[in-house]
Design a protein around this motif. Sequence first.
Motif, PDB file in Angstrom:
ATOM      1  N   GLN A 202       0.835  -1.215   0.000  1.00 43.77           N
ATOM      2  CA  GLN A 202       0.000   0.000   0.000  1.00 43.77           C
ATOM      3  C   GLN A 202       0.869   1.265   0.000  1.00 43.77           C
ATOM      4  O   GLN A 202       0.574   2.227  -0.702  1.00 43.77           O
ATOM      5  CB  GLN A 202      -0.927   0.006   1.222  1.00 43.77           C
ATOM      6  N   ARG A 203       1.952   1.243   0.780  1.00 44.90           N
ATOM      7  CA  ARG A 203       2.845   2.417   0.827  1.00 44.90           C
ATOM      8  C   ARG A 203       3.519   2.623  -0.526  1.00 44.90           C
ATOM      9  O   ARG A 203       3.631   3.742  -1.017  1.00 44.90           O
ATOM     10  CB  ARG A 203       3.903   2.238   1.924  1.00 44.90           C
ATOM     11  N   ALA A 204       3.940   1.511  -1.133  1.00 40.49           N
ATOM     12  CA  ALA A 204       4.585   1.613  -2.451  1.00 40.49           C
ATOM     13  C   ALA A 204       3.582   2.118  -3.488  1.00 40.49           C
ATOM     14  O   ALA A 204       3.926   2.938  -4.347  1.00 40.49           O
ATOM     15  CB  ALA A 204       5.156   0.258  -2.858  1.00 40.49           C
ATOM     16  N   ASP A 205       2.334   1.641  -3.403  1.00 42.84           N
ATOM     17  CA  ASP A 205       1.299   2.085  -4.351  1.00 42.84           C
ATOM     18  C   ASP A 205       1.041   3.580  -4.206  1.00 42.84           C
ATOM     19  O   ASP A 205       0.890   4.297  -5.199  1.00 42.84           O
ATOM     20  CB  ASP A 205      -0.014   1.324  -4.103  1.00 42.84           C
ATOM     21  N   LEU A 206       1.003   4.044  -2.957  1.00 46.69           N
ATOM     22  CA  LEU A 206       0.747   5.474  -2.725  1.00 46.69           C
ATOM     23  C   LEU A 206       1.937   6.318  -3.216  1.00 46.69           C
ATOM     24  O   LEU A 206       1.758   7.378  -3.810  1.00 46.69           O
ATOM     25  CB  LEU A 206       0.448   5.718  -1.242  1.00 46.69           C
ATOM     26  N   ALA A 207       3.147   5.798  -2.985  1.00 48.11           N
ATOM     27  CA  ALA A 207       4.341   6.503  -3.476  1.00 48.11           C
ATOM     28  C   ALA A 207       4.294   6.586  -5.003  1.00 48.11           C
ATOM     29  O   ALA A 207       4.536   7.654  -5.588  1.00 48.11           O
ATOM     30  CB  ALA A 207       5.608   5.781  -3.022  1.00 48.11           C
ATOM     31  N   ALA A 208       3.967   5.473  -5.648  1.00 51.41           N
ATOM     32  CA  ALA A 208       3.936   5.441  -7.125  1.00 51.41           C
ATOM     33  C   ALA A 208       2.849   6.368  -7.657  1.00 51.41           C
ATOM     34  O   ALA A 208       3.051   7.066  -8.660  1.00 51.41           O
ATOM     35  CB  ALA A 208       3.712   4.013  -7.604  1.00 51.41           C
ATOM     36  N   SER A 209       1.699   6.400  -6.976  1.00 47.40           N
ATOM     37  CA  SER A 209       0.601   7.265  -7.424  1.00 47.40           C
ATOM     38  C   SER A 209       0.969   8.739  -7.261  1.00 47.40           C
ATOM     39  O   SER A 209       0.623   9.571  -8.096  1.00 47.40           O
ATOM     40  CB  SER A 209      -0.678   6.958  -6.640  1.00 47.40           C
ATOM     41  N   THR A 210       1.666   9.066  -6.171  1.00 47.16           N
ATOM     42  CA  THR A 210       2.087  10.453  -5.933  1.00 47.16           C
ATOM     43  C   THR A 210       3.084  10.891  -6.998  1.00 47.16           C
ATOM     44  O   THR A 210       2.959  11.961  -7.605  1.00 47.16           O
ATOM     45  CB  THR A 210       2.759  10.565  -4.536  1.00 47.16           C
ATOM     46  N   GLN A 211       4.077  10.040  -7.223  1.00 47.85           N
ATOM     47  CA  GLN A 211       5.097  10.375  -8.220  1.00 47.85           C
ATOM     48  C   GLN A 211       4.443  10.554  -9.597  1.00 47.85           C
ATOM     49  O   GLN A 211       4.762  11.502 -10.328  1.00 47.85           O
ATOM     50  CB  GLN A 211       6.149   9.262  -8.274  1.00 47.85           C
ATOM     51  N   ALA A 212       3.495   9.663  -9.930  1.00 46.90           N
ATOM     52  CA  ALA A 212       2.838   9.730 -11.245  1.00 46.90           C
ATOM     53  C   ALA A 212       2.096  11.054 -11.399  1.00 46.90           C
ATOM     54  O   ALA A 212       2.114  11.668 -12.472  1.00 46.90           O
ATOM     55  CB  ALA A 212       1.885   8.550 -11.414  1.00 46.90           C
TER      56      ALA A 212
END
Length: 347
Positions: free
Chosen positions: A240-250
């Motif tokens: 979940q943390r990685a998904d949120l990081a990836a979504s933020t960066q995107a």
Amino acid sequence: MKVLGFESSCDETGVALVDVPEPGAQGVPTLLAQALHSQISMHQAYGGVVPELASRDHIRRVLPLTREVLAAAGVELADIGVIAYTQGPGLAGALLVGAGVAVSLAAALGKPTLGVHHLEGHLLSPFLSVDAPEFPFVALLVSGGHTQLMRVDDVGQYEILGETIDDAAGEAFDKSAKLLGLPYPGGPHLARLAEQGDPAAFALPRPLLHSGKPDFSFAGLKTAVLTQVKKLGEGPSDQQRADLAASTQAAIVEVLVKKSLLALKNTGLKRLVVAGGVGANSLLRQQLNTACAKRGVRVHYPELSLCTDNGAMIAMAAAMRLQRGMATLQPQGGGFEVRPRWALGSP
Ligand code: KG4
Ligand code: ZN
């Protein structure tokens, strides 16, 4: 002529020596040597830069780094022609260290000094790379404190096309990273965590994406990340943390790419220069490269190690001004001032 440059505006002490062809002569300035000390590990315990600690550390580092640079280049103090330093913008106390050392050294050597704008240093840093750009170009300047799109016709000829109305892109990376429990400065950490995540997992806002102007707003994104972090509660999974990081960066990268394309379209220019710390982000580089290749636009970046603050970019900016005969040198023995809130383009 040899130009010694000092950078001390924030949390990096940088010193560099550049060789400049005499005014009017052919050739580009060349970097002879540089040395850098990053204070990141010192500030990490506090989650951000502590200005007083930054100033004290610059004092400790600046002379040993200078000796290192001179030794690496095989150059004596007496061979230096001009001493350049970051005059602003930045932390007042930190700027004063570089400025104070530059002006005292220059007084001792009987040489003039030159105050350099930190953002001009970033802007011209791609001229230190093997694939140096040519004027004119559109510049995307993305650092911890600034997010601007500019039309650059030559050294000193900058027209701001658009900028952020609140947080900078680097700030959006850093604040979101902090919310995800990552260490300071969060940008590179968030980017690394994002590699394991799904950029489509969270729908995050892309503020001003369709404003039709090359302007930015990132404050709402940080709030949206905070809302998601709260929703995930006490124990979000690593995924979940990685998904949120990836979504933020995107979200950040999509806005930066779209607005850069808009600025290129509006100016009709076919060259983009990316500078500042966020320019090290590999997703940003990938997406800009793909989008620009489709449109016949050449993209230039500084060397990865010169994206974040360093002395080479300050010595280089000074060198380029000197070469064009447009540097206002301060005579040795004069007073000096730093300009913590100096806007690029203002005299
Ligand atoms: O240009 P810079 O060194 O300092 C300023 O003049 O502000 O930029 C620092 C900023 C920080 O916000 C840092 O998190 C960000 O650049 N940064 C990155 C990356 N590397 C540095 N952001 C995203 N991805 C990276 N790989
Ligand atoms: Zn910077």
